[in-house]
Write a protein that holds these residues in place. Sequence first.
Motif, PDB file in Angstrom:
ATOM      1  N   GLU A 294       0.841  -1.199   0.000  1.00  0.00           N
ATOM      2  CA  GLU A 294       0.000   0.000   0.000  1.00  0.00           C
ATOM      3  C   GLU A 294       0.874   1.246   0.000  1.00  0.00           C
ATOM      4  N   ILE A 295       0.342   2.306  -0.616  1.00  0.00           N
ATOM      5  CA  ILE A 295       1.033   3.586  -0.691  1.00  0.00           C
ATOM      6  C   ILE A 295       0.185   4.628   0.031  1.00  0.00           C
ATOM      7  N   ASN A 296       0.826   5.303   0.987  1.00  0.00           N
ATOM      8  CA  ASN A 296       0.116   6.293   1.823  1.00  0.00           C
ATOM      9  C   ASN A 296      -1.153   5.706   2.442  1.00  0.00           C
ATOM     10  N   GLY A 297      -1.078   4.443   2.853  1.00  0.00           N
ATOM     11  CA  GLY A 297      -2.194   3.794   3.548  1.00  0.00           C
ATOM     12  C   GLY A 297      -3.244   3.200   2.641  1.00  0.00           C
ATOM     13  N   SER A 298      -3.131   3.415   1.322  1.00  0.00           N
ATOM     14  CA  SER A 298      -4.120   2.876   0.397  1.00  0.00           C
ATOM     15  C   SER A 298      -3.553   1.641  -0.300  1.00  0.00           C
ATOM     16  N   VAL A 299      -4.316   0.553  -0.288  1.00  0.00           N
ATOM     17  CA  VAL A 299      -3.871  -0.680  -0.911  1.00  0.00           C
ATOM     18  C   VAL A 299      -3.748  -0.476  -2.416  1.00  0.00           C
ATOM     19  N   SER A 300      -2.671  -1.022  -3.023  1.00  0.00           N
ATOM     20  CA  SER A 300      -2.457  -0.858  -4.455  1.00  0.00           C
ATOM     21  C   SER A 300      -3.599  -1.496  -5.235  1.00  0.00           C
ATOM     22  N   ASN A 301      -3.818  -0.985  -6.438  1.00  0.00           N
ATOM     23  CA  ASN A 301      -4.893  -1.524  -7.260  1.00  0.00           C
ATOM     24  C   ASN A 301      -4.452  -2.736  -8.072  1.00  0.00           C
ATOM     25  N   ILE A 302      -3.257  -3.251  -7.750  1.00  0.00           N
ATOM     26  CA  ILE A 302      -2.781  -4.477  -8.390  1.00  0.00           C
ATOM     27  C   ILE A 302      -3.219  -5.666  -7.551  1.00  0.00           C
ATOM     28  N   SER A 303      -3.646  -6.742  -8.195  1.00  0.00           N
ATOM     29  CA  SER A 303      -4.116  -7.928  -7.474  1.00  0.00           C
ATOM     30  C   SER A 303      -3.029  -8.436  -6.538  1.00  0.00           C
ATOM     31  N   PRO A 304      -3.374  -8.851  -5.318  1.00  0.00           N
ATOM     32  CA  PRO A 304      -2.372  -9.349  -4.378  1.00  0.00           C
ATOM     33  C   PRO A 304      -1.770 -10.662  -4.857  1.00  0.00           C
ATOM     34  N   THR A 305      -0.547 -10.911  -4.374  1.00  0.00           N
ATOM     35  CA  THR A 305       0.109 -12.186  -4.677  1.00  0.00           C
ATOM     36  C   THR A 305      -0.469 -13.266  -3.772  1.00  0.00           C
ATOM     37  N   VAL A 306      -0.819 -14.398  -4.364  1.00  0.00           N
ATOM     38  CA  VAL A 306      -1.385 -15.506  -3.601  1.00  0.00           C
ATOM     39  C   VAL A 306      -0.495 -16.732  -3.783  1.00  0.00           C
ATOM     40  N   ILE A 320       8.703  -8.680  -6.258  1.00  0.00           N
ATOM     41  CA  ILE A 320       7.785  -7.625  -6.691  1.00  0.00           C
ATOM     42  C   ILE A 320       8.636  -6.420  -7.080  1.00  0.00           C
ATOM     43  N   SER A 321       8.469  -5.932  -8.314  1.00  0.00           N
ATOM     44  CA  SER A 321       9.225  -4.779  -8.799  1.00  0.00           C
ATOM     45  C   SER A 321       8.278  -3.824  -9.507  1.00  0.00           C
ATOM     46  N   PHE A 322       8.455  -2.537  -9.261  1.00  0.00           N
ATOM     47  CA  PHE A 322       7.598  -1.550  -9.931  1.00  0.00           C
ATOM     48  C   PHE A 322       8.205  -0.154  -9.774  1.00  0.00           C
ATOM     49  N   PRO A 323       7.932   0.738 -10.746  1.00  0.00           N
ATOM     50  CA  PRO A 323       8.345   2.146 -10.607  1.00  0.00           C
ATOM     51  C   PRO A 323       7.300   2.906  -9.799  1.00  0.00           C
ATOM     52  N   ILE A 324       7.729   3.990  -9.199  1.00  0.00           N
ATOM     53  CA  ILE A 324       6.798   4.838  -8.467  1.00  0.00           C
ATOM     54  C   ILE A 324       7.234   6.294  -8.625  1.00  0.00           C
ATOM     55  N   LYS A 325       6.323   7.155  -9.039  1.00  0.00           N
ATOM     56  CA  LYS A 325       6.605   8.581  -9.191  1.00  0.00           C
ATOM     57  C   LYS A 325       6.109   9.290  -7.939  1.00  0.00           C
ATOM     58  N   VAL A 326       7.018   9.810  -7.168  1.00  0.00           N
ATOM     59  CA  VAL A 326       6.675  10.471  -5.908  1.00  0.00           C
ATOM     60  C   VAL A 326       6.531  11.972  -6.161  1.00  0.00           C
ATOM     61  N   THR A 327       5.357  12.476  -5.967  1.00  0.00           N
ATOM     62  CA  THR A 327       5.083  13.905  -6.188  1.00  0.00           C
ATOM     63  C   THR A 327       4.925  14.666  -4.883  1.00  0.00           C
ATOM     64  N   LEU A 328       4.960  13.942  -3.766  1.00  0.00           N
ATOM     65  CA  LEU A 328       4.789  14.582  -2.458  1.00  0.00           C
ATOM     66  C   LEU A 328       5.781  13.961  -1.488  1.00  0.00           C
ATOM     67  N   ALA A 329       6.623  14.785  -0.869  1.00  0.00           N
ATOM     68  CA  ALA A 329       7.587  14.286   0.104  1.00  0.00           C
ATOM     69  C   ALA A 329       6.864  13.600   1.257  1.00  0.00           C
ATOM     70  N   SER A 330       7.551  12.632   1.873  1.00  0.00           N
ATOM     71  CA  SER A 330       7.030  11.834   2.996  1.00  0.00           C
ATOM     72  C   SER A 330       5.980  10.813   2.554  1.00  0.00           C
ATOM     73  N   THR A 331       5.948  10.506   1.253  1.00  0.00           N
ATOM     74  CA  THR A 331       5.094   9.420   0.771  1.00  0.00           C
ATOM     75  C   THR A 331       5.590   8.098   1.370  1.00  0.00           C
TER      76      THR A 331
END
Length: 371
Positions: A294-306, A320-331
């Motif tokens: 989860e990012i900032n407390g919100s679960v990702s919209n990608i299906s969980p690994t089972v 698990i690998s992915f890019p993330i664009k951080v637009t707000l510090a303290s994310t």
Amino acid sequence: MGKISNTAQYPTITPASGDYMVATDVSDSNNTKTITVGSMATPMLGSLPSATPAIDDKLIGLDTSDSDNAKKFVVSDVLKTPASATAAIDDKLIGLDTSDSDTPKRLTVSDVLKTPTSATAAIDDKLIGLDTSDSDTPKRLTVSDVLKSPVSATAAIDDKLIGLDTNDSDTPKQLTVSDVLKTPPLVTADFASDHFLLLDASDSDNPKKALITDITSLGGYVEELFSKNGADQTLAGTATKTPIAFGAATVGTNVSISGTGTVTFNTVGDYFVQAHFSVGNVGGTASVLFMDYEINGSVSNISPTVQVLPASVVVRNNAISFPIKVTLASTTLKFAFGVKTGGNAGMIATATTIVGMTDVPSASISVYKKQ
């Protein structure tokens, strides 16, 4: 005696050095005598006073376009009259020999080019260049101006760069952009300490040298965080969401991590996350294990690994690998797992006694930031 103007009696000829002329000898009671034309040169020219030539002084020359008639020429005209030519290395130049009272002498182009002594160039040293905006007039240029004058261009992969080869006394050599950016990075003995010439934007575009490795590190992602956990993290079928920990807390400039596994992006930018998990079941009952992030407390919209794990000791690698664009510090970013049913399952650390091999942690994470 006929008149001198009587050319029938006195025909016109081209004078030669041995021809005779009539003269009055003042040293012998003005008696009339003959002298040769050639003998007149020394007493006439030797009696002229010395003078330092000025650019508008006059010279006596023979005009080849007018039957070699003697005429006056200005020094400045004489110096600029010669026709243009492409210089060859064995061409001759006229120079003043300072070791011989500034006597004019011939010099070859090759001698002139190789005569100056060696010197270490300073950024404010002067060079001689031909000013194309002023009819190729030679002018002085500073080293710094020459290096920063070229127009800007978008680099192509086959463009050439000038580098200083430390294996050859910092001799400037051509390098292609593709060679510099090759993977793996150029950290061999040939390039690790080599430099580029660059224009320092923070210092009025003054040319400076920089390590090739410094430049190549600007072209991609740089690791900001690595952390791992060498302990088991398991649940016995409680169906409870539990954070995945990645080891001890670490505080970094751009990325930090807490002891409970929460990653904090301290600065904005483009990041890339790589997380590895050793998923396993060490209980006697089959288990179903879920993982998510989860990012900032919100679960990702990608299906969980089972992971469906049978009974007894079963360990599987999961990444698990992915890019993330951080637009707000303290994310924040954190991973979690839960065991729906069954035995004692979760993140399992694996030890090895094989020489040269390292233990496998229960969970590890790397975070990279684009430069």
